[in-house]
Write a protein that holds these residues in place. Sequence first.
Motif, short mmCIF file in Angstrom:
data_model
loop_
_atom_site.label_atom_id
_atom_site.label_comp_id
_atom_site.label_asym_id
_atom_site.label_seq_id
_atom_site.Cartn_x
_atom_site.Cartn_y
_atom_site.Cartn_z
N ASN A 11 2.74 0.79 -4.91
CA ASN A 11 3.32 -0.32 -5.66
C ASN A 11 4.23 -1.23 -4.83
O ASN A 11 4.47 -2.36 -5.20
N MET B 194 4.33 -2.73 0.87
CA MET B 194 4.90 -2.97 2.19
C MET B 194 3.94 -2.56 3.29
O MET B 194 4.03 -3.04 4.41
N CYS C 284 -1.35 3.16 2.43
CA CYS C 284 -1.04 4.42 1.75
C CYS C 284 -2.12 4.84 0.77
O CYS C 284 -2.24 6.00 0.45
S1 FES Z 1 2.20 0.27 -1.13
FE1 FES Z 1 4.13 1.20 -0.86
S2 FES Z 1 3.83 2.30 0.96
FE2 FES Z 1 1.85 1.58 0.51
#
Ligand code: FES
Lengths: 742, 157, 424
Positions: free
Chosen positions: A46, A49, A64
């Motif tokens: 979410n 980043m 991720c």
């Molecule tokens: S979207 Fe938050 S670390 Fe991958």
Amino acid sequence: MVDIEIEIDGNVVHGHSGESIISIADREGIDIPRFCYHKKLSVAANCRMCLVDVEGNPKPQPACSTPASAGMRVHTNNEKAKASQKAVMEFLLINHPLDCPICDQGGECELQDVAMEYGSDVSKFNEGKRIVADKGIGALIQTDMTRCIHCTRCVRFGAEVAGIVEMGATGRGEELKIEPFLSEGIQSELSGNMIDVCPVGALTSKPFRYEVRSWQMSSVQSVARHDLVGSNVFTQTHKGKVKRVVARDNESVNETWISDRDRFSYEGLANENRALTPKIKVKGEWQEVSWETALEAAISGIKKNSAEAFGALASKNATLEELYLLQKLTRELGSENLDTRLDVANPSSASALETTISLTGLEAVDHALIINSYLRLEQPMINHRIRKATLQGAKVSTVNAKAFDFNYRVASSVLSAPQNTVVTLSGVLKVLLESNSQALPDYLKGTKVNQAQIDIANALSAAENGVVVLGEQVSSNPCADQVAKLVEQIAKASNAKTLNASATGNTLSAEKVSFKPNGGLNAKQMFDADLNAFVLLDVYPAFDCVDSAAAIENLSRDDAFVVALNSFEDASVLSFADVILPLASFYETSGTHINIENVAQSYSASVKAAGDSKPGWKVLKVLADLLELPGFDYTDSSQVADDALSLSPSLAATEVDIIAMEVPNIATVWQYTPYASDVLTRHSQSLQQTQIGQVSEATVSEATAKILELSQGDCYKGVPVNINETVAEGCVFVHTNQARQR
Amino acid sequence: MISEQAKQQIDTWVAKYPAGYQSSAVMEALKIVQAENDGSLTSELIQAVADYLEMPVISAHEVATFYENYNHKPVGKHVIRFCHNISCMLNGADDLISYLETKTGVKTGEVSEDGLVSVKKVECLGACVGAPMFQIGDQYYENLTPQKIDEILDGLQ
Amino acid sequence: MNEVCFKNIDKENPSSLATYEATGGYSVWRKILHGELSPEAILGELKTSGLRGRGGAGFPTGLKWSFMPRNQDGQKYVVCNSDEGEPGTCKDRDILRFNPHSVIEGMAIAGYVMGATVGYNYIRGEFMEPYYRFEEALKEAYDAGLLGGDIGDSEVNFDLHTHLGAGAYICGEETALLESLEGKKGQPRFKPPFPANVGLYGMPTTINNTESFASVPDILARGGQWFADLGVPNSGGCKLFSVTGHVTKPANFEIPMGTPFSELLKMAGGLREGRTLKAVIPGGSSTPVLPADDAMKMTMDYDSIEQVGSMLGAGSVIVMDDTTCMVAALTRLAHFYYDESCGQCTPCREGTGWMYRVLKRIMDGQGKIQDLDLLMSVQDKIMGNTICALGDAAAMPVESFIRHFRHEFEYYIKHGKSMVENDG
Ligand code: FES
Ligand SMILES: Cc1cc2nc3c(=O)[nH]c(=O)nc-3n(C[C@H](O)[C@H](O)[C@H](O)COP(=O)(O)O)c2cc1C
Ligand code: SF4
Ligand code: SF4
Ligand code: FES
């Protein structure tokens, strides 16, 4: 496992298919910024980043949540990836306060770190920042939700690790708020980990608040010694004081978590009740004296009495070195009167139940039978491993005096008062042996079996990887040895492993150095025998002794000379002791902890001992020297540890007979809150203010209450009575933070 | 806290979902409970619903604060939900909302003194061919004009 | 016109089982129950038909169904998306009200094809009248022995339930819808995994729009080729278009794909007296706005609309004449996305509010000329960086409004008021 090859920033790296890009990158040391990803939590994807450029995809992909596939080519810092990362950074900062200098996370904030990398671009945002009102969440965690970046790590931690869904993300859009339902305070015994997982200063340590800036502290590796795990920690110190304790990764011990007890107990170190100066009692009056004078007084008192009249009692939380030296001193004096089992109703010379499973092994069990234990509060990290097993489908059954709140579903539970536990377990064993077509020992022949026992036995024999856990509450049980023996037999008959959590702290160090009588007297017998000289190592009889009043009375005899090595001053100790030798507490001494896997973990002192107090191993060494005992020429605690660890315990153990014992009609199970379990935690104010720490009630069923003539709100042994049907007939379950009363 | 009748209603929803997934019914359960408590929810009611459906209360609270159909403050007996999204706006919704506000003396987001009506601006209600429109209870009222609004208001009691 | 989903709309009692059966309804389902139609044959016809998802993304339905692991053991689900909430869209409401049995039959067929024995129709919470109509139809179908377990000894099982929303546009996004069906907040899930592998309650699930399901029975009854031929290449069949805004007879029209926009505009009664066309949003609020000239060039099919720079989306044609203040229109849309963002991912949570606030400030006469570049840069930073397509949906109107009507925004900023004398 390595079965695919991908390319990240031009480097060929390996992973297994389905593994996320970020996890491969992490292993390879390739840095991808992230906020919501946490290796121990489910993926949320979410924060956005971690967006990277994956060739062939028009849109950037989150590292991720994107599974790697063979031949994938990933760019973590080309123009496209950087543009996305920078965009996300800008969005995160528009509503985030830019006052790092006054934030408690300043200097160790993941957001600050990443923001620096992207340069201090002045944001074009000037629409006014969002301010979020805070709901308090209890004594341990300080919230500053205006700083929250909604990564939901804390929410996922609660749901997935703590197993108590307390924090949530309420509202939607910009109104999304991370908060608990009510502000009564978080209930989890692992809650402090939320501070560690929070990447920003939204959740910080409350006791640590405004203490010092993170970069002013030094971090020292240490080991927590409140329980059987010996979680690895860093103590963070400033000007000779422990200011904060945080988790240190050790996958096989505590993974990345620590219990709240391990995290916040250090607060007790600065408590005003610390024993800071040597003292001797002269004509009933305490006098502060020099170490020499105090030690002199101690040895002259000891020397006055014969070896047979000398006894040593020690805390289960003492270090291996302290326990080793005190038993050596005692034995060199010629005494075998030694014990740490002060809270055990019936300490015996039976050998202790062996632990045959590892911590990681616990995660692989498919059935756990928990006996006499509120494991979640007694051994949080052991319980956590069992919870992980339950997430993979393991079933848990319990035999307990009360229905406890576990953080997983208990498939079947039998309520059993301590005096009936032998009968309950005998039934289970009988079913197991019969279904194995094994011969029944005599004591089982007459045993009647009920459905609950059959269910437990069946569940155990159906399990391929079972474990039977014996907990702390067995110590209140006069038939503790029989219970332990039955556990061993049950495990054998069902091919299950065993885990002995009946005594906590550094108990396995006490076992290692045989800190119990080999032909001498145990704790109970020492009091019964009216010994004349005692050395107490961090012992507080009001809390620690099963019959505290009797113990205090006995120690208060005129002809009882008591030397107390204490880290804290305590009214009852002051009343009966003759010499107080102030003792360095946790983190103030070097030492060794032996954990449930028999792993010895040594640590050095994180800070200098408070006031004039001194590390126990040094005090005991000098005492021994002054007593002119041989073999104490140690210059370093590691030499003590080496000697201790080279011992092999060689106590003759007695056989346990399972015979009908005379049992009381009504028994008391006494359990401290986890924050009253040792002297340091008892002096940590914040822990005392938590929901867990404030519990003090004696639960009893309606019928039993009638027999005892108790009504709701009465006091039972000084603890308020609560009548309900969560507790077995024929017992009173006392769960309290109060000292024991008759 | 939850009436027997409401429990029965909730149970018919629970029956639609697989065993163990009774929390799928939480959205309806909250609506049912809200309806029998003058149209708004309290912490106690949310707790009661969570308990009834055996789910963590924070999860029920998340639902209650995520969806727009739940109210956390008292509302009028009739909530006039006026669409102000694009198609309705192009057809004069803004003027009609002002008209409604003047007519009832109730600003959007507020409740009339007698507690009869409250007015809420909402997003597209999926009846754009009937713009401008609003919803009261289960009913949609489309192709609104000042006259039509007068008639509808007259009919409310 | 009105040949598939709307074929009964002018009949008496259009939603009843009798009306539906009188025009061939449930004939395909009965064939299936008699073992006369194989899943493979159905998939073949669907692929031939060129039916593309009517919920907005336009994904070929036959292909989507073929992704389901139909032979895998375990529960599988079919879910209908009746959460219609895209501003300008109101076609599914009418299907539910006037032809609910086509949705039931379409879902049942889908269940059969994909080996799913349970279906849910997720209807937005405000659609109470459509919900009651659909429930009535459901009861009729059960009473007629068309649904349930081992239907008519056919060994075919299909149970269908309705689920009601509670007011959240985002639940129209298929994975948010699944979360919502599970009794949670409607927060979209990241993909992969896709619902066909991990869907409702973790089981394989296929989600289609109401209109997609409603189109299936007729396609199978009359043949995929028949349907395909109604439309144009790459846009098979006919489709419902909701024409709203500044037209004299706003309504839903089921017309062949490829119909010129000018004709559709005529069907909707054309513009009001004395007005000229300024702009059209052709596929619902999330699709880019088109200036009049471009709009007049398009025909109503996927490729043509894409060629002029927008998307067919859900077929929601929002018509704006020369009285429209584009600044006000965009501000309203920006508010919508700001209001409806689920808030879980950073760019959308922070960016939608940012864009709305800047626009609101312009509307309040506090705009600065740099704000237009700022808006363009913010929308660009949202675009493509979010979990679900709501982020893009919020970005596209901003981008297209400013690109096509920049002079109006500049005028507003300079003069603190709209360029358009709004007397409509
Ligand atoms: S979207 Fe938050 S670390 Fe991958
Ligand atoms: C923000 C958002 C809202 C959506 N709303 C709807 C909707 O209301 N109805 C719908 O059918 N599809 C909606 N969709 C599309 C669905 O995610 C999904 O693609 C569709 O239901 C699939 O069905 P189809 O293939 O039959 O079109 C929406 C998508 C997004 C991103
Ligand atoms: S409080 Fe911290 S951990 Fe929790 S969501 Fe906010 S930033 Fe993340
Ligand atoms: S893009 Fe918006 S609506 Fe979609 S998941 Fe992210 S925050 Fe939620
Ligand atoms: S815009 Fe008002 S109902 Fe759709």
